[in-house]
Design a protein around this motif. Sequence first.
Motif, mmCIF file in Angstrom:
data_model
loop_
_atom_site.group_PDB
_atom_site.id
_atom_site.type_symbol
_atom_site.label_atom_id
_atom_site.label_comp_id
_atom_site.label_asym_id
_atom_site.label_seq_id
_atom_site.Cartn_x
_atom_site.Cartn_y
_atom_site.Cartn_z
ATOM 1 N N ILE A 108 0.837 -1.208 0.000
ATOM 2 C CA ILE A 108 0.000 0.000 0.000
ATOM 3 C C ILE A 108 0.867 1.252 0.000
ATOM 4 C CG2 ILE A 108 -1.675 1.325 1.344
ATOM 5 C CD1 ILE A 108 -2.803 -1.358 2.337
ATOM 6 N N VAL A 109 1.919 1.243 0.828
ATOM 7 C CA VAL A 109 2.827 2.395 0.902
ATOM 8 C C VAL A 109 3.491 2.645 -0.443
ATOM 9 C CG1 VAL A 109 4.979 3.240 1.919
ATOM 10 C CG2 VAL A 109 3.241 2.188 3.377
ATOM 11 N N ILE A 119 0.902 4.103 -3.051
ATOM 12 C CA ILE A 119 0.606 5.518 -2.822
ATOM 13 C C ILE A 119 1.817 6.380 -3.149
ATOM 14 C CG2 ILE A 119 0.022 7.230 -1.047
ATOM 15 C CD1 ILE A 119 -1.634 5.077 0.340
ATOM 16 N N LEU A 120 2.995 5.919 -2.737
ATOM 17 C CA LEU A 120 4.224 6.677 -3.008
ATOM 18 C C LEU A 120 4.475 6.798 -4.503
ATOM 19 C CD1 LEU A 120 6.620 8.075 -1.636
ATOM 20 C CD2 LEU A 120 7.835 5.895 -1.703
ATOM 21 N N PHE A 121 4.260 5.711 -5.237
ATOM 22 C CA PHE A 121 4.458 5.740 -6.692
ATOM 23 C C PHE A 121 3.480 6.714 -7.348
ATOM 24 C CE2 PHE A 121 3.324 4.141 -10.931
ATOM 25 C CZ PHE A 121 4.570 4.182 -11.545
ATOM 26 N N ALA A 122 2.212 6.708 -6.891
ATOM 27 C CA ALA A 122 1.210 7.609 -7.468
ATOM 28 C C ALA A 122 1.567 9.066 -7.209
ATOM 29 C CB ALA A 122 -0.167 7.284 -6.889
ATOM 30 N N LEU A 123 1.997 9.364 -5.981
ATOM 31 C CA LEU A 123 2.356 10.743 -5.642
ATOM 32 C C LEU A 123 3.615 11.191 -6.389
ATOM 33 C CD1 LEU A 123 1.697 10.766 -1.783
ATOM 34 C CD2 LEU A 123 0.259 11.726 -3.594
ATOM 35 N N LEU A 124 4.606 10.323 -6.456
ATOM 36 C CA LEU A 124 5.852 10.683 -7.142
ATOM 37 C C LEU A 124 5.637 10.901 -8.628
ATOM 38 C CD1 LEU A 124 8.525 8.370 -5.434
ATOM 39 C CD2 LEU A 124 8.286 10.856 -5.233
ATOM 40 N N SER A 125 4.704 10.159 -9.224
ATOM 41 C CA SER A 125 4.431 10.343 -10.648
ATOM 42 C C SER A 125 3.895 11.745 -10.921
ATOM 43 C CB SER A 125 3.437 9.290 -11.134
ATOM 44 O OG SER A 125 2.171 9.449 -10.488
#
Length: 272
Positions: A21-22, A25-31
Amino acid sequence: MKDRHSYNIFDILSIMITAGIVLFILFALLSIIIGGFPYLKEALRSREVRFSVGLSIYTASISTSICVLLAIPCAYGLTRTAMPFKKASQIIIEMPLALPYLVLGLCLLVVFSSDVGKALKNLGFKVVFDRKGIIIAQLTVNLPFAVRLMKNAMSQIDNRLEFIAGTLGASRWERFYTILLPLCIPSIVTMIVLVWSRALGEFGATLMLVGVTRMKTETLPASIYLNISTGENGMAMACAIILLMISAMSLAVTTLLGGISKQHTRIKDVNE
């Protein structure tokens, strides 16, 4: 004694799910951050983006203030009075939490397009396709959330304190503002930050009620929508970064206030 650092299958599975999950979410935000960062400077210089940020902060602040003024007495009525049809009232108040925001916006559009809405418009209170409608939409979306937060906070406070104050001659109002309200201050501050942050990002109900017009009803989420619609993905992601930054600051404030509140509670327990 069993080693607290030993892991069984369930622990490992829980850690793997949490890590997944982390990472997602991190991948989505960084994109968003990586894609929009080159356009961030241009967005900050844009008069239209500055307008949308200002309108978002303006409407979110007003709607949050109204939420606070309405949620506190409403929560008091649900937790500290013998009002009739209390359960039914609570269900109706919290029903918008289970509805899509587009449906709430449609409800508002029907209401303010009716004869009542037209009468208000003739009196100078225009809502449809007006920035006042943004405040109404944010209020409708967030008020049930604010009431639930305050109701939960008041429900956790021992009402024996107010009862004892009542036996000593304190009125209901005196018990409210000298006992209940001070004990709810951490929850009230947290509610303000969370409701304000939610209002800042509200879009569904606003879209239905006021539409999206550049430099008129263009909030920050609306600016993202408009930029995506016109193919300006870089500017859309830059606006999203600005919204993320504001939301992150709100979350940091909430976390800090929560830590202070817990520390205050521990100190109070030790002193007692």
